[in-house]
Design a protein around this motif. Structure first.
Motif, PDB file in Angstrom:
ATOM      1  N   ASP A   8       3.870  -3.179   2.345  1.00  0.00           N
ATOM      2  CA  ASP A   8       2.565  -3.076   2.467  1.00  0.00           C
ATOM      3  C   ASP A   8       1.731  -2.965   1.130  1.00  0.00           C
ATOM      4  O   ASP A   8       2.715  -3.113   0.225  1.00  0.00           O
ATOM      5  N   TYR A   9       0.438  -3.200   1.217  1.00  0.00           N
ATOM      6  CA  TYR A   9      -0.194  -3.101   0.041  1.00  0.00           C
ATOM      7  C   TYR A   9      -1.431  -2.171   0.134  1.00  0.00           C
ATOM      8  O   TYR A   9      -1.969  -1.969   1.148  1.00  0.00           O
ATOM      9  N   LEU A  10      -2.045  -1.741  -0.981  1.00  0.00           N
ATOM     10  CA  LEU A  10      -2.917  -1.017  -0.925  1.00  0.00           C
ATOM     11  C   LEU A  10      -3.834  -1.332  -2.319  1.00  0.00           C
ATOM     12  O   LEU A  10      -3.447  -1.536  -3.246  1.00  0.00           O
ATOM     13  N   THR A  11      -5.274  -1.837  -1.905  1.00  0.00           N
ATOM     14  CA  THR A  11      -6.095  -2.334  -2.945  1.00  0.00           C
ATOM     15  C   THR A  11      -6.829  -1.144  -3.853  1.00  0.00           C
ATOM     16  O   THR A  11      -7.311  -0.257  -3.147  1.00  0.00           O
ATOM     17  N   LYS A  12      -6.791  -1.228  -4.989  1.00  0.00           N
ATOM     18  CA  LYS A  12      -7.488  -0.372  -5.895  1.00  0.00           C
ATOM     19  C   LYS A  12      -9.137  -0.583  -5.845  1.00  0.00           C
ATOM     20  O   LYS A  12      -9.391  -1.628  -6.039  1.00  0.00           O
ATOM     21  N   PRO A  13      -9.890   0.391  -6.181  1.00  0.00           N
ATOM     22  CA  PRO A  13      -9.380   1.741  -5.984  1.00  0.00           C
ATOM     23  C   PRO A  13      -9.165   2.173  -4.471  1.00  0.00           C
ATOM     24  O   PRO A  13      -9.710   1.718  -3.416  1.00  0.00           O
TER      25      PRO A  13
ATOM     26  N   ASP B  23      -0.431   2.649 -16.046  1.00  0.00           N
ATOM     27  CA  ASP B  23      -1.776   3.574 -16.176  1.00  0.00           C
ATOM     28  C   ASP B  23      -1.230   5.069 -16.113  1.00  0.00           C
ATOM     29  O   ASP B  23      -0.972   5.690 -14.760  1.00  0.00           O
ATOM     30  N   ARG B  24      -0.934   5.698 -17.339  1.00  0.00           N
ATOM     31  CA  ARG B  24      -0.430   6.985 -17.145  1.00  0.00           C
ATOM     32  C   ARG B  24      -1.107   7.947 -16.284  1.00  0.00           C
ATOM     33  O   ARG B  24      -0.691   8.966 -15.694  1.00  0.00           O
ATOM     34  N   ASP B  25      -2.621   7.841 -16.348  1.00  0.00           N
ATOM     35  CA  ASP B  25      -3.452   9.012 -15.602  1.00  0.00           C
ATOM     36  C   ASP B  25      -3.272   8.473 -14.280  1.00  0.00           C
ATOM     37  O   ASP B  25      -3.299   9.534 -13.396  1.00  0.00           O
ATOM     38  N   LEU B  26      -3.125   7.535 -13.802  1.00  0.00           N
ATOM     39  CA  LEU B  26      -3.063   7.071 -12.435  1.00  0.00           C
ATOM     40  C   LEU B  26      -1.841   7.675 -11.793  1.00  0.00           C
ATOM     41  O   LEU B  26      -1.547   8.162 -10.839  1.00  0.00           O
ATOM     42  N   ALA B  27      -0.618   7.129 -12.592  1.00  0.00           N
ATOM     43  CA  ALA B  27       0.672   7.746 -12.459  1.00  0.00           C
ATOM     44  C   ALA B  27       0.857   9.200 -12.011  1.00  0.00           C
ATOM     45  O   ALA B  27       1.394   9.727 -11.138  1.00  0.00           O
TER      46      ALA B  27
ATOM     47  N   LEU C  17       0.358  -1.695  -5.217  1.00  0.00           N
ATOM     48  CA  LEU C  17      -0.934  -1.360  -5.307  1.00  0.00           C
ATOM     49  C   LEU C  17      -1.650  -2.359  -6.265  1.00  0.00           C
ATOM     50  O   LEU C  17      -0.767  -3.018  -7.322  1.00  0.00           O
ATOM     51  N   THR C  18      -2.721  -2.932  -5.843  1.00  0.00           N
ATOM     52  CA  THR C  18      -3.242  -4.051  -6.552  1.00  0.00           C
ATOM     53  C   THR C  18      -4.718  -4.033  -6.786  1.00  0.00           C
ATOM     54  O   THR C  18      -5.305  -3.491  -5.583  1.00  0.00           O
TER      55      THR C  18
ATOM     56  N   LEU D 118      -3.339   6.422   0.759  1.00  0.00           N
ATOM     57  CA  LEU D 118      -2.057   6.380   0.194  1.00  0.00           C
ATOM     58  C   LEU D 118      -1.152   7.245   0.896  1.00  0.00           C
ATOM     59  O   LEU D 118      -0.123   6.630   1.223  1.00  0.00           O
ATOM     60  N   LEU D 119      -1.611   8.484   1.218  1.00  0.00           N
ATOM     61  CA  LEU D 119      -0.619   9.481   1.934  1.00  0.00           C
ATOM     62  C   LEU D 119      -0.201   8.684   3.263  1.00  0.00           C
ATOM     63  O   LEU D 119       0.750   8.757   3.875  1.00  0.00           O
TER      64      LEU D 119
END
Length: 226
Positions: free
Chosen positions: A98-103, A10-14, A79-80, A109-110
């Motif tokens: 580690d993992y981070l659930t969207k959104p 996802d280029r916008d998210l990237a 990211l999932t 994130l930081l």
């Protein structure tokens, strides 16, 4: 400052992730797919990889598995959109740190990034040397005879690529595929221009020196050059 690879289709998210991390002084590269990410990870060293799980064809899990099988040591933050415990456990079992659930919120994130970068192995990149040039992948610092050299980001990436593959000849097209993978407008002229900038930056005059032209074949970093 850490060198971070973002793997996100996802280029916008990237772009949002890149701006967020760059604002904290990190050096960021983006891979817009799993196959591109594997190529980047073979060519460069990173302090942290932020890896999207759900990508077409080559998934985040595929990238994770390939990287760990090659003894890749950088911490990986997945990211999932998958919220199931079993899915998260699978990622961790495959080697994610580690993992981070969207959104998610940028501050979360930081915080995850800071925590992962505090781990001892996250800044374990070795110094690269060639002649009187030393490159530190962890700090993105280059020195010549102990004096720091300031390079443009792509010139730095080009030098790092050559230093990781000494005495190997690469055509302009091969260099484009490995260093300019995220830039569809780059051309062989782009490579030639950056080769000139690199030579000038490291004090090389002409074609005899660290970065050599190999007639009808391409360019090479000569480990025997002084």
């Amino acid at each position: 400052m850490a060198k971070i690879l973002i793997v996100e289709d996802d280029r916008d998210l990237a772009q949002v992730l890149s701006v967020t991390l760059s604002s904290k002084g990190h050096s960021v590269q983006i891979a817009d797919g799993g196959a591109v990410a594997i190529d980047y990870l073979r060519s460069f060293k990173y302090d942290l990889v932020i890896l999207d799980w759900m990508m077409p064809e080559v998934t985040g899990i595929d990238v994770l598995k390939a990287y760990r099988e090659k003894d890749g040591k950088a911490p990986i933050l997945m990211l999932t959109a998958k919220a199931e415990v079993a899915d998260k456990a699978l990622g961790l079992d495959m080697g994610a740190d580690d993992y981070l659930t969207k959104p998610f919120h940028p501050q979360e994130l930081l915080a995850r990034v800071r925590a992962l970068l505090r781990r001892p192995h996250s800044l374990a990149a070795l110094l690269l040397t060639a002649g009187d040039i030393t490159l530190d992948p962890a700090t993105c610092q280059v020195t010549r005879k102990g004096e720091e050299i300031h390079l443009r980001p792509k010139v730095f990436s080009l030098l790092e690529f050559f230093m990781r593959h000494p005495d190997q000849v690469f055509s302009s097209e091969a260099i484009l595929e490995r260093v300019w993978m995220d830039d569809s407008l780059a051309s062989p002229d782009t490579v030639r221009t950056h080769i000139k900038l690199l030579r000038k930056s490291i004090g090389q005059t002409g074609e005899s020196g660290l970065i050599k032209n190999i007639r009808n074949r391409g360019y090479m970093l000569s480990s025997s050059s002084k």
